[in-house]
Design an enzyme around this catalytic site. Structure first.
Site, PDB file in Angstrom:
ATOM      1  N   LYS A  45       0.890  -1.221   0.163  1.00 18.34           N
ATOM      2  CA  LYS A  45       0.027  -0.021  -0.030  1.00 18.34           C
ATOM      3  C   LYS A  45       0.860   1.307   0.049  1.00 18.34           C
ATOM      4  O   LYS A  45       1.922   1.292   0.735  1.00 18.34           O
ATOM      5  CB  LYS A  45      -1.023   0.061   1.367  1.00 18.34           C
ATOM      6  CG  LYS A  45      -1.884   1.194   1.482  1.00 18.34           C
ATOM      7  CD  LYS A  45      -2.719   0.879   2.608  1.00 18.34           C
ATOM      8  CE  LYS A  45      -3.820   2.026   2.524  1.00 18.34           C
ATOM      9  NZ  LYS A  45      -4.904   1.845   3.930  1.00 18.34           N
TER      10      LYS A  45
ATOM     11  N   SER B 114      -9.815   1.833   2.713  1.00 18.18           N
ATOM     12  CA  SER B 114      -9.059   2.650   1.936  1.00 18.18           C
ATOM     13  C   SER B 114      -7.732   1.853   1.120  1.00 18.18           C
ATOM     14  O   SER B 114      -7.271   2.297   0.111  1.00 18.18           O
ATOM     15  CB  SER B 114      -8.119   3.659   2.853  1.00 18.18           C
ATOM     16  OG  SER B 114      -7.392   3.013   3.740  1.00 18.18           O
TER      17      SER B 114
ATOM     18  N   SER C 120     -10.050  -0.360   6.901  1.00 18.70           N
ATOM     19  CA  SER C 120      -9.612  -0.288   5.545  1.00 18.70           C
ATOM     20  C   SER C 120      -8.900  -1.587   5.099  1.00 18.70           C
ATOM     21  O   SER C 120      -8.275  -1.572   3.995  1.00 18.70           O
ATOM     22  CB  SER C 120      -8.553   0.813   5.693  1.00 18.70           C
ATOM     23  OG  SER C 120      -9.299   1.946   5.421  1.00 18.70           O
TER      24      SER C 120
END
Ligand code: GLN
Length: 485
Positions: A78, A153, A177
């Site tokens: 990420k 997210s 997330s």
């Protein structure tokens, strides 16, 4: 044989048996990333050259006799994790030109284990969002239906694993997330106990809630990755100095005797077809020998309003460093210092981030602090206490991960309250710092649905064992989006 549909354990066997080299494996994923990656918009940065060099190094290590569960196997990080010499944007224009001078602890541990970084995944700006639509780089598409969100997210990581662009990926979970996009993309997503994995080098959103974790196709694969990521780090003052168990070794323990708590509050307002799948998942766990009992956490429904005071408060403080002077985007030709601050922040941050900064500043301001921030901290404590009491009579709590399957891109983006309600089942674990996992448990209208298990602090092993048991008797986690099989 399609390499991208194999599990981590299967790829390791192929590597160990000399059936494939890391260089070949890496090329396979790079080819997929080039071919199908762009339509999903799952990546912000591709690090092909670095990946090839790492793969050659991993092949040399293996040839020299080294073994390891991740050695030579590609992953995606990420874009919230600092990666030395590689752009680290956190999904924001504010950091669009930031190249990190150092690696986050998560990144350096995985690198040392021989994991190959293919690139950095797209994400909601500063991890604020539930749909990936707040990214400066545009929304990620759900591989099951390109008109739908992948969840947020960490949506880029979830979509990448689901579409076979890598076999595992990192994510972060401040209010859901990892679990929420895992559910919406049909993969396994794990959020460890707060403090289990170092936050050093992970760009801060809400420091008392943020926790790093993993996406993979199975709990068994998660166990391998978590074993490498977890553990004390003196550079993170909230990382916990406790030994890391051998998660993989504990997976096969039987579920007989496990007491599962069915949280009454988790089933309120749940779409009936989602509820039926969750119920069927619970029945599978019962068949494996687990017993169930109903429990109630009366304050849990307050977790969303509580979180949306605490998280913005912490974000308003954490994001104050991006002022165009110390960190972040700087506007052109500032007139004076105030103009520099105002325009740099005004240009660098998107709408949702600004909304959070304003909310957070408001709830922390003199006169409102007691009414909002202090009150929210008190409710947070009540919720934490209720979880603790529940875990005196049950081993794990089970329920849905999300209220609905993936929704259409654009459907909720203009309505923040509706968007925030997506997190209703995930936020409680963050407020209380608990570990939790989402595993695929079926489909509604051809879209994946997730089953969530929440455990007491440091019960990572127990959660992985329960999830693994479930995945031994179901095959939802083996399904792949038809267009990417
Ligand atoms: N959807 C939640 C939010 O927007 C959670 C995000 C997260 O876990 N990073 O704050």
């Amino acid at each position: 044989m399609t390499l991208h549909t194999q599990t981590l354990a299967e790829l390791r066997q192929l590597l160990d048996g000399g059936k494939v080299s890391s260089a070949e494996l890496t090329e396979h994923f790079l080819e997929r990333l080039a071919r199908v990656g762009p339509e999903l918009n799952a990546l912000i940065t591709l690090t092909a050259d670095q990946a090839r060099a790492q793969a050659r190094a991993a092949d040399r290590r293996r040839a020299a006799g080294e073994k390891g569960p991740l050695l030579g196997i590609p992953l995606i990080h990420k874009d919230i994790f600092c990666t030395e010499g590689v752009k680290t944007s956190c999904g924001s224009r504010m950091l669009d030109n930031f190249v990190s001078p150092y690696d986050a602890t998560v990144v350096s541990r995985l690198k040392a284990a021989g994991a190959i970084m293919l690139g950095k995944s797209n994400m909601d700006e500063f991890a604020m969002g539930s749909s990936n639509e707040t990214s400066f780089y545009g929304p990620v598409k759900n591989p099951w239906d390109l008109t739908r969100v992948p969840g947020g997210s960490s949506g880029g990581s979830a979509a990448a694993v689901a579409a076979g662009l890598c076999v595992y990926a990192t994510g972060t979970d401040t209010g859901g997330s990892i679990r929420q996009p895992a559910a919406l993309c049909g993969v396994t997503g794990f959020k460890p106990t707060y403090g289990r994995v170092s936050r050093y080098g992970m760009i801060a959103f809400a420091s008392s809630l943020d926790q790093a974790g993993v996406f993979a196709h199975s709990a068994a694969d998660v166990a391998q990755v978590l074993g490498v990521m977890a553990g004390f780090d003196e550079r993170d003052s909230t990382s916990v100095d406790a030994p890391v168990p051998d998660y993989a070794a504990g997976l096969a323990a039987p579920l007989k005797g496990l007491t599962i708590g069915l949280l009454r509050e988790f089933f309120d307002g749940l779409e009936p077809r989602n509820a039926a799948l969750v119920q069927a998942g619970i029945d599978e766990l019962r068949k494996l020998g687990a017993t169930t009992r109903e429990v109630s956490l009366p304050h849990l429904p307050l977790s969303v309003p509580t979180y949306y005071v605490v998280a913005p408060a912490e974000c308003s403080s954490n994001l104050s460093r991006y002022d165009g002077v110390r960190f972040g985007h700087r506007c052109d030709n500032p007139k004076d210092l105030l103009d520099l601050y105002e325009r740099s922040r005004g240009e660098g941050f998107g709408t949702e981030v600004k909304r959070r900064i304003m909310t957070g500043t408001y709830v922390l301001s003199a006169g409102y602090y007691d009414a909002y921030y202090l009150k929210a901290q008190q409710v947070r404590q009540l919720i934490t206490d209720e979880f603790r009491r529940a875990f005196q009579s049950v081993d794990v709590l089970v329920g849905p991960t999300t209220p609905t399957p993936a929704f259409a891109i654009g459907a909720k983006v203009d309505d923040p309250i509706t968007m925030y309600l997506n997190d209703i089942y995930t936020i409680g674990a963050n407020l209380a710092g608990l570990p939790a996992i989402s595993v695929p448990c079926g489909f509604v209208d051809d879209l994946p649905v997730g089953l969530q298990l929440v455990g007491p602090h440091f019960a990572e092993g127990r959660l992985l064992q329960a999830a693994h048991g479930f995945q031994q008797v179901t095959d939802w986690h083996r399904r792949r989006p038809p267009a990417y099989a």
